[in-house]
Design a protein around this motif. Structure first.
Motif, PDB file in Angstrom:
ATOM      1  N   UNK A 146       0.838  -1.212   0.000  1.00 29.11           N
ATOM      2  CA  UNK A 146       0.000   0.000   0.000  1.00 29.11           C
ATOM      3  C   UNK A 146       0.869   1.257   0.000  1.00 29.11           C
ATOM      4  N   UNK A 147       1.941   1.229   0.777  1.00 25.99           N
ATOM      5  CA  UNK A 147       2.860   2.367   0.803  1.00 25.99           C
ATOM      6  C   UNK A 147       3.512   2.596  -0.540  1.00 25.99           C
ATOM      7  N   UNK A 148       3.826   1.493  -1.236  1.00 26.05           N
ATOM      8  CA  UNK A 148       4.423   1.599  -2.565  1.00 26.05           C
ATOM      9  C   UNK A 148       3.474   2.308  -3.528  1.00 26.05           C
ATOM     10  N   UNK A 149       2.225   1.884  -3.516  1.00 25.61           N
ATOM     11  CA  UNK A 149       1.247   2.483  -4.435  1.00 25.61           C
ATOM     12  C   UNK A 149       0.988   3.953  -4.100  1.00 25.61           C
ATOM     13  N   UNK A 150       0.940   4.274  -2.826  1.00 22.05           N
ATOM     14  CA  UNK A 150       0.716   5.672  -2.421  1.00 22.05           C
ATOM     15  C   UNK A 150       1.904   6.530  -2.833  1.00 22.05           C
ATOM     16  N   UNK A 151       3.114   6.040  -2.578  1.00 20.49           N
ATOM     17  CA  UNK A 151       4.312   6.796  -2.951  1.00 20.49           C
ATOM     18  C   UNK A 151       4.404   6.968  -4.464  1.00 20.49           C
ATOM     19  N   UNK A 152       4.072   5.930  -5.215  1.00 22.91           N
ATOM     20  CA  UNK A 152       4.075   6.048  -6.672  1.00 22.91           C
ATOM     21  C   UNK A 152       3.034   7.059  -7.139  1.00 22.91           C
ATOM     22  N   UNK A 153       1.871   7.087  -6.506  1.00 19.67           N
ATOM     23  CA  UNK A 153       0.833   8.054  -6.881  1.00 19.67           C
ATOM     24  C   UNK A 153       1.283   9.484  -6.592  1.00 19.67           C
ATOM     25  N   UNK A 154       1.955   9.679  -5.453  1.00 22.84           N
ATOM     26  CA  UNK A 154       2.457  11.020  -5.115  1.00 22.84           C
ATOM     27  C   UNK A 154       3.513  11.458  -6.130  1.00 22.84           C
ATOM     28  N   UNK A 155       4.444  10.563  -6.450  1.00 20.69           N
ATOM     29  CA  UNK A 155       5.477  10.909  -7.428  1.00 20.69           C
ATOM     30  C   UNK A 155       4.889  11.090  -8.824  1.00 20.69           C
ATOM     31  N   UNK A 156       3.850  10.326  -9.151  1.00 14.85           N
ATOM     32  CA  UNK A 156       3.162  10.495 -10.432  1.00 14.85           C
ATOM     33  C   UNK A 156       2.515  11.888 -10.500  1.00 14.85           C
ATOM     34  N   UNK A 157       1.886  12.318  -9.403  1.00 12.34           N
ATOM     35  CA  UNK A 157       1.275  13.659  -9.359  1.00 12.34           C
ATOM     36  C   UNK A 157       2.338  14.744  -9.523  1.00 12.34           C
ATOM     37  N   UNK A 158       3.500  14.548  -8.911  1.00  9.39           N
ATOM     38  CA  UNK A 158       4.599  15.497  -9.114  1.00  9.39           C
ATOM     39  C   UNK A 158       5.051  15.501 -10.571  1.00  9.39           C
ATOM     40  N   UNK A 159       5.032  14.332 -11.197  1.00 13.07           N
ATOM     41  CA  UNK A 159       5.365  14.236 -12.619  1.00 13.07           C
ATOM     42  C   UNK A 159       4.385  15.002 -13.483  1.00 13.07           C
ATOM     43  N   UNK A 160       3.104  14.960 -13.125  1.00 17.69           N
ATOM     44  CA  UNK A 160       2.099  15.727 -13.866  1.00 17.69           C
ATOM     45  C   UNK A 160       2.393  17.223 -13.742  1.00 17.69           C
ATOM     46  N   UNK A 161       2.776  17.667 -12.552  1.00 15.99           N
ATOM     47  CA  UNK A 161       3.129  19.084 -12.377  1.00 15.99           C
ATOM     48  C   UNK A 161       4.359  19.459 -13.208  1.00 15.99           C
ATOM     49  N   UNK A 162       5.345  18.575 -13.241  1.00 20.85           N
ATOM     50  CA  UNK A 162       6.553  18.825 -14.042  1.00 20.85           C
ATOM     51  C   UNK A 162       6.193  18.921 -15.520  1.00 20.85           C
ATOM     52  N   UNK A 163       5.363  18.010 -15.998  1.00  9.69           N
ATOM     53  CA  UNK A 163       4.986  18.018 -17.415  1.00  9.69           C
ATOM     54  C   UNK A 163       4.145  19.239 -17.763  1.00  9.69           C
ATOM     55  N   UNK A 164       3.265  19.649 -16.868  1.00 11.00           N
ATOM     56  CA  UNK A 164       2.470  20.862 -17.101  1.00 11.00           C
ATOM     57  C   UNK A 164       3.381  22.080 -17.214  1.00 11.00           C
ATOM     58  N   UNK A 165       4.335  22.182 -16.302  1.00 16.28           N
ATOM     59  CA  UNK A 165       5.279  23.298 -16.350  1.00 16.28           C
ATOM     60  C   UNK A 165       6.117  23.250 -17.627  1.00 16.28           C
TER      61      UNK A 165
END
Length: 84
Positions: A50-69
């Motif tokens: 569960x921690x793995x999936x949550x951490x991946x989701x958080x890093x994925x959301x940061x990736x979306x912010x990076x791509x938007x920028x």
């Protein structure tokens, strides 16, 4: 009365294709790093599945912010439209 301006905008396809191509390349790297980094950090800190999936989701959301920028900055440098 003021007449409407007759300047029209046209899509600058070379710029659009360049930015989309770069976004695909950089997106693959960013989201791949988010997936692998989340997995590696979860193992390092012993977070479990569960921690793995949550951490991946958080890093994925940061990736979306990076791509938007990235796309916003690229659009400023390579405008998608031009006056025609």
């Amino acid at each position: 009365m003021n007449a409407p301006s007759s300047s029209s905008r046209q899509i600058a396809w070379p710029s659009v294709i360049t930015v989309i191509s770069a976004a695909i390349l950089i997106g693959a790297e960013v989201f791949g790093a988010a997936f692998a980094g989340g997995w590696a950090l979860a193992i390092l800190f012993g977070l479990g599945d569960h921690g793995t999936h949550i951490l991946q989701a958080v890093l994925f959301a940061l990736g979306v912010l990076v791509m938007t920028a990235f796309i916003r900055t690229a659009q400023r440098i390579e405008p998608f439209t031009k006056r025609g």
